[in-house]
Design a protein around this motif. Structure first.
Motif, PDB file in Angstrom:
ATOM      1  N   PHE A 284      -0.576  34.377   1.997  1.00  0.00           N
ATOM      2  CA  PHE A 284      -1.121  34.517   0.647  1.00  0.00           C
ATOM      3  C   PHE A 284      -0.994  35.956   0.141  1.00  0.00           C
ATOM      4  N   ARG A 285      -1.005  36.904   1.081  1.00  0.00           N
ATOM      5  CA  ARG A 285      -0.897  38.288   0.645  1.00  0.00           C
ATOM      6  C   ARG A 285       0.533  38.602   0.222  1.00  0.00           C
ATOM      7  N   ALA A 286       1.496  38.136   1.000  1.00  0.00           N
ATOM      8  CA  ALA A 286       2.875  38.488   0.704  1.00  0.00           C
ATOM      9  C   ALA A 286       3.791  37.283   0.889  1.00  0.00           C
TER      10      ALA A 286
ATOM     11  N   GLU B 233       6.323  31.365  -3.070  1.00  0.00           N
ATOM     12  CA  GLU B 233       5.945  32.153  -4.234  1.00  0.00           C
ATOM     13  C   GLU B 233       5.749  31.232  -5.447  1.00  0.00           C
ATOM     14  N   ALA B 234       6.710  30.326  -5.638  1.00  0.00           N
ATOM     15  CA  ALA B 234       6.633  29.412  -6.781  1.00  0.00           C
ATOM     16  C   ALA B 234       5.437  28.466  -6.656  1.00  0.00           C
ATOM     17  N   LEU B 235       5.169  28.010  -5.407  1.00  0.00           N
ATOM     18  CA  LEU B 235       4.008  27.132  -5.192  1.00  0.00           C
ATOM     19  C   LEU B 235       2.717  27.848  -5.569  1.00  0.00           C
TER      20      LEU B 235
ATOM     21  N   SER C 224       4.766  40.441   4.798  1.00  0.00           N
ATOM     22  CA  SER C 224       3.448  41.012   5.059  1.00  0.00           C
ATOM     23  C   SER C 224       3.464  41.960   6.254  1.00  0.00           C
ATOM     24  N   GLY C 225       4.470  41.818   7.105  1.00  0.00           N
ATOM     25  CA  GLY C 225       4.519  42.631   8.299  1.00  0.00           C
ATOM     26  C   GLY C 225       3.634  42.120   9.418  1.00  0.00           C
TER      27      GLY C 225
END
Lengths: 281, 329
Positions: free
Chosen positions: B246-248, B255-257, B313-314
């Motif tokens: 959710f963060r990245a 992303e589109a969702l 997000s790493g």
């Protein structure tokens, strides 16, 4: 929510009463309540018309060509109608239901095989089969039941298979499977209880078919052997005299009509009772 | 978290259609531990339900089959078990809640009867009478009000939410280690949805069961799940913990969702929707399945399948499969 069957509260009185009077009580107690011996020929009272049509109270429904009492013969005939319909239909329904369940549930080769056998039994004239069997073993009670099973099991197999095909894809069957239910359990607890009402209704509808079939076989001399007063035989007896002495065929025919009609009405009530959605709460 | 209860490794499920073998689940791997909830997210046709059916091995017959991969329940591989062995896993080890409560109960028996049935499957040889007390307990556990009376009710006398609770009771009757919930709240209205999700969480806290939650609702995932996998066209396109993803969001589809979820505090004229259709099933697909609908699609996307790489997000567990991960968003 009590456990008393709601069926008892909404008993279909009329069809049950008619069935009791026309079929069940005579079948059980014909020996005691019939006014005459069904086989005894009162030769001096041949072709007596029924009461109110010039007859007497001695032969309420008149007499046939040999002077036998029609009422007594119908009462004794009820026994054969009852036993043949019950035994034949129950056995036919069991055979058809089991094979229909297997065909619909397993599909594939087994299904194809069973349904082709059904097609064959529908294509084969049952009268011809009965004639062939009668030629070998002679006409008998067992033969009639065998022919009845042969003729009706296919109807059950087809109907049960069709409903099984639908039910096996339903979500609650899938849910049962993911809950670990075996195939046997799914068939017994999830599929069969959902088609039992169809089977009951179909069975009651077959009673008409069976009684007519029995009459046909008896008429051709390959059914119930004379002089047993099976209803079909009684109707057949009056065939040639239908214009002058209509009562010989009319009263046995009425007995068949009332029985078939009441059983069908009873079947409807039974179906409503078996469907929890129609059960009144 | 703790050691994984259920681990799926490189699962590949195909449907044998007349046009050829079509992969509906393609190289899918994930794991879920005790007390953990995994969300599987994707739109219709993304292969999320097929993944669940593969785990339970109730694929549509005769066309569905698991082609390769492993499904490890603790140490046992479920792939290749005999019918009897897998039947023992169903209900006892893995329970399942289906989407539509209105059709997942047998209409001719009372609900009490059906819970008893589930108990009987898991405890063969016990009498129905002795199980009756446990039925009431189970119904109370899933918050069926007035359980003593409701055991005698037929499914059609109950509301959808109530029926889904009964389905839940059946699913936990065998005390399974894993519960697979396939869109269990889709057919319920919103207020009931929340109650049901809370119920699932309570059950999880009490029993420590692992939950695989299949949904297309990212709001639910954010609330209920610890980690998620996003599926598209039968493949996992992104996976990670809920916080990471959710963060990245690293795959354009994720992303589109996320963009498609309407927000209460923003006023918009039109809701966001992803253009185009999900990919049709076919035997020969090239490149990234999402490429035809992807706003960042380049040449390479239609030619070669992207490999899994670390997400944006790493985070340690964050993985995504996209050629454009370094894009400017």
């Amino acid at each position: 929510m009590t456990k008393t069957p709601k069926f008892l509260g909404r008993l279909p009185i009329l069809p049950i009463a008619v069935l009791m009077i026309v079929l069940v009580i005579p079948a059980l107690f014909a020996d005691f309540i019939a006014p005459h011996d069904p086989f005894k020929a009162y030769l001096r009272n041949r072709l007596q018309p029924p009461l109110f049509f010039g007859g007497t109270t001695e032969f309420i429904l008149g007499t046939d060509r040999l002077g036998r009492d029609i009422l007594s013969r119908i009462m004794h005939g009820a026994r054969y109608a009852l036993v043949i319909s019950l035994v034949g239909i129950i056995l036919g329904a069991i055979v058809g239901t089991v094979l229909g369940l297997i065909a619909g549930y397993m599909r594939g080769v087994v299904d194809a095989l069973i349904m082709r056998v059904v097609d064959i039994t529908f294509a084969l004239p049952s009268i011809l089969l009965a004639l062939a069997l009668a030629a070998v073993s002679g006409p008998s009670f067992q033969l009639v039941i065998l022919v009845v099973i042969f003729v009706i099991w296919g109807f059950f197999a087809r109907q049960v298979r069709a409903e099984t095909l639908i039910l096996r894809e339903r979500d609650f069957v899938a849910r049962a499977r993911v809950a670990g239910a075996s195939d046997i359990r799914i068939l017994r607890k999830y599929i069969l209880p959902n088609i039992i009402n169809t089977i009951v209704v179909l069975a009651t509808l077959q009673i008409g078919v069976v009684i007519v079939l029995e009459a046909t076989l008896s008429f051709l001399g390959i059914g119930i052997p004379r002089p047993i007063p099976a209803w079909g035989l009684l109707v057949a007896d009056g065939r040639q005299l239908i214009v002058s002495s209509w009562w010989i065929s009319f009263f046995p025919g009425t007995a068949i009509l009332l029985t078939v009609l009441s059983v069908n009405m009873l079947g409807d009530s039974l179906r409503d009772w078996l469907d929890p959605k129609l059960r009144q709460v | 978290m703790s050691a994984s209860v259920l681990q799926v490794k490189n699962l590949r499920t195909v449907l044998d259609l007349s046009s050829g073998s079509v992969p509906v689940v393609d190289d899918v791997s994930f794991d879920v531990g005790a007390g953990e909830t995994l969300g599987i997210v994707g739109e219709s046709g993304s292969g999320k339900s097929m993944t669940a059916l593969s785990i339970m091995q109730v694929l549509p017959q005769p066309i569905g089959r698991i082609e390769s991969g492993e499904i490890l329940l603790e140490q046992t591989d479920l792939v290749g078990l005999s019918d009897e062995e897998i039947a023992k896993v169903r209900g006892r080890e893995i329970g399942m809640i289906l989407q539509d409560p209105h059709t997942s109960l047998n209409p001719v028996f009372t609900v009490g009867n059906q819970v008893i049935e589930a108990l009987q499957i898991n405890n063969p040889g016990t009498s129905r009478k002795s199980l009756f007390g446990r039925v009431v307990d189970l119904l109370k556990k899933v918050n069926v009000a007035d359980a003593e009376r409701r055991v005698h009710a037929y499914p059609h006398q109950m509301s959808g939410g109530m029926k889904q609770r009964v389905v839940g009771a059946i699913a936990i009757a065998g005390a399974p280690k894993v519960i697979i919930a396939d869109e269990p709240t889709t057919a319920l209205d919103v207020t009931i949805q929340l109650q049901y999700l809370e119920l699932l969480r309570d059950i999880q806290e009490e029993t420590g069961t692992a939950i695989i939650f299949i949904t297309h609702d990212l709001g639910i995932v954010a609330n209920l799940c610890h980690k998620l996998v996003v599926m598209y066209g039968g493949k996992i396109v992104e996976s990670g913990t809920v916080a990471e993803v959710f963060r990245a969001p690293s795959h354009p589809y994720t992303e589109a969702l996320l963009k498609s979820v309407p927000s209460v505090d923003q006023k918009v004229d039109r809701l966001y929707a992803i253009e185009g259709q999900p990919p049709a099933l076919s035997a020969d697909r090239k490149g990234c399945s999402f490429a035809p609908r992807c706003p960042y699609a380049r040449d390479i996307c239609t030619r070669e399948v992207p490999q899994q790489e670390a997400g944006l997000s790493g985070g340690d567990t964050h993985l995504a499969s996209c050629w454009n991960m370094g894009r400017d968003t």
